[in-house]
Design a protein around this motif. Structure first.
Motif, PDB file in Angstrom:
ATOM      1  N   SER A 222       0.868  -1.174   0.000  1.00  0.00           N
ATOM      2  CA  SER A 222       0.000   0.000   0.000  1.00  0.00           C
ATOM      3  C   SER A 222       0.906   1.226   0.000  1.00  0.00           C
ATOM      4  O   SER A 222       2.081   1.129   0.356  1.00  0.00           O
ATOM      5  CB  SER A 222      -0.857  -0.006   1.267  1.00  0.00           C
ATOM      6  OG  SER A 222      -0.029   0.030   2.417  1.00  0.00           O
ATOM      7  N   ILE A 223       0.336   2.358  -0.389  1.00  0.00           N
ATOM      8  CA  ILE A 223       1.113   3.602  -0.328  1.00  0.00           C
ATOM      9  C   ILE A 223       1.417   3.913   1.140  1.00  0.00           C
ATOM     10  O   ILE A 223       2.501   4.365   1.484  1.00  0.00           O
ATOM     11  CB  ILE A 223       0.322   4.787  -0.922  1.00  0.00           C
ATOM     12  CG1 ILE A 223      -0.321   4.413  -2.238  1.00  0.00           C
ATOM     13  CG2 ILE A 223       1.185   6.026  -1.033  1.00  0.00           C
ATOM     14  CD1 ILE A 223       0.447   4.704  -3.450  1.00  0.00           C
ATOM     15  N   THR A 224       0.418   3.635   1.995  1.00  0.00           N
ATOM     16  CA  THR A 224       0.566   3.911   3.428  1.00  0.00           C
ATOM     17  C   THR A 224       1.826   3.243   3.988  1.00  0.00           C
ATOM     18  O   THR A 224       2.593   3.880   4.717  1.00  0.00           O
ATOM     19  CB  THR A 224      -0.680   3.366   4.180  1.00  0.00           C
ATOM     20  OG1 THR A 224      -1.843   3.843   3.510  1.00  0.00           O
ATOM     21  CG2 THR A 224      -0.686   3.793   5.626  1.00  0.00           C
ATOM     22  N   ALA A 225       2.029   1.987   3.658  1.00  0.00           N
ATOM     23  CA  ALA A 225       3.183   1.252   4.190  1.00  0.00           C
ATOM     24  C   ALA A 225       4.479   1.625   3.467  1.00  0.00           C
ATOM     25  O   ALA A 225       5.568   1.502   4.026  1.00  0.00           O
ATOM     26  CB  ALA A 225       2.930  -0.241   4.083  1.00  0.00           C
ATOM     27  N   LEU A 226       4.317   2.067   2.221  1.00  0.00           N
ATOM     28  CA  LEU A 226       5.501   2.383   1.415  1.00  0.00           C
ATOM     29  C   LEU A 226       6.167   3.694   1.857  1.00  0.00           C
ATOM     30  O   LEU A 226       7.396   3.826   1.817  1.00  0.00           O
ATOM     31  CB  LEU A 226       5.066   2.498  -0.053  1.00  0.00           C
ATOM     32  CG  LEU A 226       6.057   2.108  -1.142  1.00  0.00           C
ATOM     33  CD1 LEU A 226       6.635   0.721  -0.897  1.00  0.00           C
ATOM     34  CD2 LEU A 226       5.393   2.160  -2.504  1.00  0.00           C
ATOM     35  N   MET A 227       5.347   4.638   2.316  1.00  0.00           N
ATOM     36  CA  MET A 227       5.872   5.976   2.655  1.00  0.00           C
ATOM     37  C   MET A 227       7.023   5.945   3.670  1.00  0.00           C
ATOM     38  O   MET A 227       8.098   6.468   3.389  1.00  0.00           O
ATOM     39  CB  MET A 227       4.745   6.879   3.179  1.00  0.00           C
ATOM     40  CG  MET A 227       3.646   7.134   2.191  1.00  0.00           C
ATOM     41  SD  MET A 227       4.128   8.243   0.868  1.00  0.00           S
ATOM     42  CE  MET A 227       3.511   9.757   1.474  1.00  0.00           C
ATOM     43  N   PRO A 228       6.816   5.332   4.859  1.00  0.00           N
ATOM     44  CA  PRO A 228       7.919   5.337   5.839  1.00  0.00           C
ATOM     45  C   PRO A 228       9.134   4.544   5.356  1.00  0.00           C
ATOM     46  O   PRO A 228      10.276   4.888   5.687  1.00  0.00           O
ATOM     47  CB  PRO A 228       7.301   4.672   7.078  1.00  0.00           C
ATOM     48  CG  PRO A 228       6.093   3.951   6.607  1.00  0.00           C
ATOM     49  CD  PRO A 228       5.618   4.667   5.385  1.00  0.00           C
ATOM     50  N   LEU A 229       8.874   3.524   4.557  1.00  0.00           N
ATOM     51  CA  LEU A 229       9.950   2.689   4.030  1.00  0.00           C
ATOM     52  C   LEU A 229      10.844   3.510   3.083  1.00  0.00           C
ATOM     53  O   LEU A 229      12.078   3.470   3.150  1.00  0.00           O
ATOM     54  CB  LEU A 229       9.287   1.526   3.278  1.00  0.00           C
ATOM     55  CG  LEU A 229      10.097   0.317   2.905  1.00  0.00           C
ATOM     56  CD1 LEU A 229      10.637  -0.361   4.144  1.00  0.00           C
ATOM     57  CD2 LEU A 229       9.203  -0.668   2.140  1.00  0.00           C
ATOM     58  N   LEU A 230      10.197   4.279   2.216  1.00  0.00           N
ATOM     59  CA  LEU A 230      10.937   5.075   1.240  1.00  0.00           C
ATOM     60  C   LEU A 230      11.722   6.201   1.915  1.00  0.00           C
ATOM     61  O   LEU A 230      12.817   6.544   1.500  1.00  0.00           O
ATOM     62  CB  LEU A 230       9.982   5.652   0.201  1.00  0.00           C
ATOM     63  CG  LEU A 230       9.321   4.615  -0.702  1.00  0.00           C
ATOM     64  CD1 LEU A 230       8.239   5.257  -1.545  1.00  0.00           C
ATOM     65  CD2 LEU A 230      10.347   3.927  -1.593  1.00  0.00           C
ATOM     66  N   LYS A 231      11.109   6.739   2.950  1.00  0.00           N
ATOM     67  CA  LYS A 231      11.740   7.823   3.686  1.00  0.00           C
ATOM     68  C   LYS A 231      13.112   7.395   4.203  1.00  0.00           C
ATOM     69  O   LYS A 231      14.076   8.170   4.162  1.00  0.00           O
ATOM     70  CB  LYS A 231      10.828   8.223   4.856  1.00  0.00           C
ATOM     71  CG  LYS A 231      10.945   9.681   5.245  1.00  0.00           C
ATOM     72  CD  LYS A 231       9.879  10.030   6.261  1.00  0.00           C
ATOM     73  CE  LYS A 231      10.246  11.346   6.942  1.00  0.00           C
ATOM     74  NZ  LYS A 231       9.328  11.615   8.048  1.00  0.00           N
ATOM     75  N   GLN A 232      13.174   6.160   4.659  1.00  0.00           N
ATOM     76  CA  GLN A 232      14.448   5.622   5.159  1.00  0.00           C
ATOM     77  C   GLN A 232      15.512   5.589   4.068  1.00  0.00           C
ATOM     78  O   GLN A 232      16.697   5.488   4.353  1.00  0.00           O
ATOM     79  CB  GLN A 232      14.257   4.190   5.679  1.00  0.00           C
ATOM     80  CG  GLN A 232      13.434   4.080   6.947  1.00  0.00           C
ATOM     81  CD  GLN A 232      13.356   2.633   7.407  1.00  0.00           C
ATOM     82  OE1 GLN A 232      14.355   1.998   7.683  1.00  0.00           O
ATOM     83  NE2 GLN A 232      12.144   2.105   7.475  1.00  0.00           N
ATOM     84  N   HIS A 233      15.077   5.582   2.811  1.00  0.00           N
ATOM     85  CA  HIS A 233      16.022   5.519   1.692  1.00  0.00           C
ATOM     86  C   HIS A 233      16.085   6.843   0.934  1.00  0.00           C
ATOM     87  O   HIS A 233      16.486   6.871  -0.236  1.00  0.00           O
ATOM     88  CB  HIS A 233      15.649   4.359   0.768  1.00  0.00           C
ATOM     89  CG  HIS A 233      15.761   3.040   1.466  1.00  0.00           C
ATOM     90  ND1 HIS A 233      16.948   2.346   1.555  1.00  0.00           N
ATOM     91  CD2 HIS A 233      14.853   2.325   2.168  1.00  0.00           C
ATOM     92  CE1 HIS A 233      16.751   1.248   2.266  1.00  0.00           C
ATOM     93  NE2 HIS A 233      15.496   1.210   2.650  1.00  0.00           N
ATOM     94  N   LYS A 234      15.662   7.912   1.592  1.00  0.00           N
ATOM     95  CA  LYS A 234      15.725   9.277   1.041  1.00  0.00           C
ATOM     96  C   LYS A 234      14.999   9.402  -0.295  1.00  0.00           C
ATOM     97  O   LYS A 234      15.416  10.112  -1.208  1.00  0.00           O
ATOM     98  CB  LYS A 234      17.177   9.743   0.913  1.00  0.00           C
ATOM     99  CG  LYS A 234      17.921   9.731   2.243  1.00  0.00           C
ATOM    100  CD  LYS A 234      19.310  10.344   2.108  1.00  0.00           C
ATOM    101  CE  LYS A 234      20.074  10.274   3.415  1.00  0.00           C
ATOM    102  NZ  LYS A 234      20.466   8.891   3.803  1.00  0.00           N
TER     103      LYS A 234
END
Ligand SMILES: [Zn+2]
Length: 407
Positions: A222-234
């Motif tokens: 989901s976009i919801t779960a993807l957001m914090p994950l992507l943040k960790q990778h700038k």
């Protein structure tokens, strides 16, 4: 207890436990069929912290993706059409020219990169399945036969950084999301764009698509779960597009957080929509379980009723999702005589678990079934058109998802 693949929290919520199931795409070939059936837990859990849905037990990639894995993306004409349009759109959006590089992860037989080549852009594919990668190379699409991750990305980055990285239906298949995203972060050029397409969890929850849960899919995104994950990778999501493929997919556009790409309204819109079907909400996962139980009892009731009336029942399309459905419902050759499939590589094999034989669709003309259960429900319209002759002769089509119905 298992930890979340995204944020490392302990997983505590069961989204759906489908018991034990065989590996969906590992078709069984004779002899000694029963001995070859191996079952593994199929249990989808939700992370309370980041909302990522994942299988509680992940099998090693080597167990799931056998070297003889054969699925040629180019065999689906609608998928080719979809790919061609995408190539045109991206070439325009990024003003791609012959100095630019486009890289695709899980590039299959070059079904998509060929369209970028037609536009004069340099391409490189990454594909771990040997047979399909070789088909791409034969076509003239440069392809590295490997899994994508940080170490491969580091090698590639020393040559040229791509302006576009594509990952279609690959993210859910990645066991180590951080290694994968480290690779993306390393490789993408500063103003480059990454697009990922994946089936959206929202549709699984809304439309009871529980048969899309199988071992190949480590995560349900989901976009919801993807957001914090992507943040960790700038990285940031700056745009979202809805697609009709696979029963409701989305395409997300990503870029470096520092890049010029502006975040559009569509991102907020998608998050809002997902919040109505949050997999952490007890109401949501309990109602999913109820709907799944109903599919099972409705389907079994209908098939038993047909059997009692001595109707002939077969199935159409030996898709991976069919393995989950048939196995969860406990349907075998007692109810379904055979499955037809157009792919000659599948014919002669058996659906794992249920051991229903897979045969050439030509059989439909000699052994006319009264009812055909269509397993790849996402291709209902296409299949109905293909089966026009059989339908005229009296064969009825039935599907189980989102609910049991003739169509
Ligand atoms: Zn998490």
């Amino acid at each position: 207890m298992v930890n979340c693949r995204g944020c490392d929290s302990k997983l505590s919520i069961t989204l759906l436990n489908l018991g034990e199931s065989p590996i969906a795409n590992n078709l069984i070939k004779g002899p000694n069929l029963e001995i070859q059936n191996e079952y593994y837990p199929l249990h989808a859990m939700t992370c309370e912290n980041c909302a990522l849905v994942q299988l509680s037990e992940s099998l090693p990639r080597e167990t799931i993706f056998k070297p003889d894995y054969v699925y040629y993306s180019s065999t689906s004409t609608s998928w080719l059409m979809h790919s061609k349009l995408y190539a045109k759109k991206m070439a325009q959006m990024l003003s791609l020219n012959q100095k630019d590089l486009v890289l695709e992860v899980a590039s299959n037989d070059g079904y998509l990169l060929q369209f970028f080549q037609e536009l004069g852009v340099s391409v490189i594919g990454i594909e771990p399945a040997l047979a399909v990668a070789q088909a791409a190379i034969k076509k003239g699409v440069p392809t590295i036969i490997d899994f994508f991750g940080e170490s491969l990305a580091l090698d590639l980055a020393s040559y040229q950084k791509p302006k576009l990285i594509i990952g279609n239906n690959v993210l859910a298949h990645v066991p180590d999301l951080h290694d994968f995203l480290n690779g993306i972060e390393t490789l993408i050029s500063d103003e480059g764009v990454i697009t990922f397409e994946f089936p959206q969890l929202l549709n699984l929850l809304k439309n009871t698509q529980f048969d899309t849960i199988y071992h190949e899919h480590y995560s349900y995104l989901s976009i919801t779960a993807l957001m914090p994950l992507l943040k960790q990778h700038k990285l940031k999501v700056f745009d979202v597009e809805k697609l009709p493929s696979h029963g409701g997919s989305i395409r997300v556009f990503l870029a470096k957080q520092t890049s010029r790409w502006k975040i559009t309204q569509s991102v907020q819109q998608a998050l809002l929509e997902e919040s109505q079907f949050d997999p952490r909400d007890e109401k949501i996962y309990k109602s999913l379980q109820i709907k799944v139980n109903k599919v099972k009892s409705d389907l079994l009731n209908e098939l038993y009723k047909l059997k009692e009336k001595r109707r002939k029942i077969a199935a159409y399309g030996a898709a991976a999702k069919g393995t989950t459905l048939l196995n969860y419902c406990g349907i075998g050759t007692d109810l379904i005589e055979y499955v037809v499939d157009l792919n000659p590589n599948k014919q002669g094999g058996f659906i794992p678990g249920s051991l229903i034989p897979i045969v050439d669709p030509i059989i439909l003309t000699s052994s006319r079934p009264d009812v055909l259960l269509v397993l790849p429900w996402n291709l209902s319209t296409e299949i109905k058109m293909q089966l026009n002759d059989q339908i005229k002769l009296g064969t009825r089509l039935i599907r189980a998802i989102p609910k049991v119905e003739y169509f």
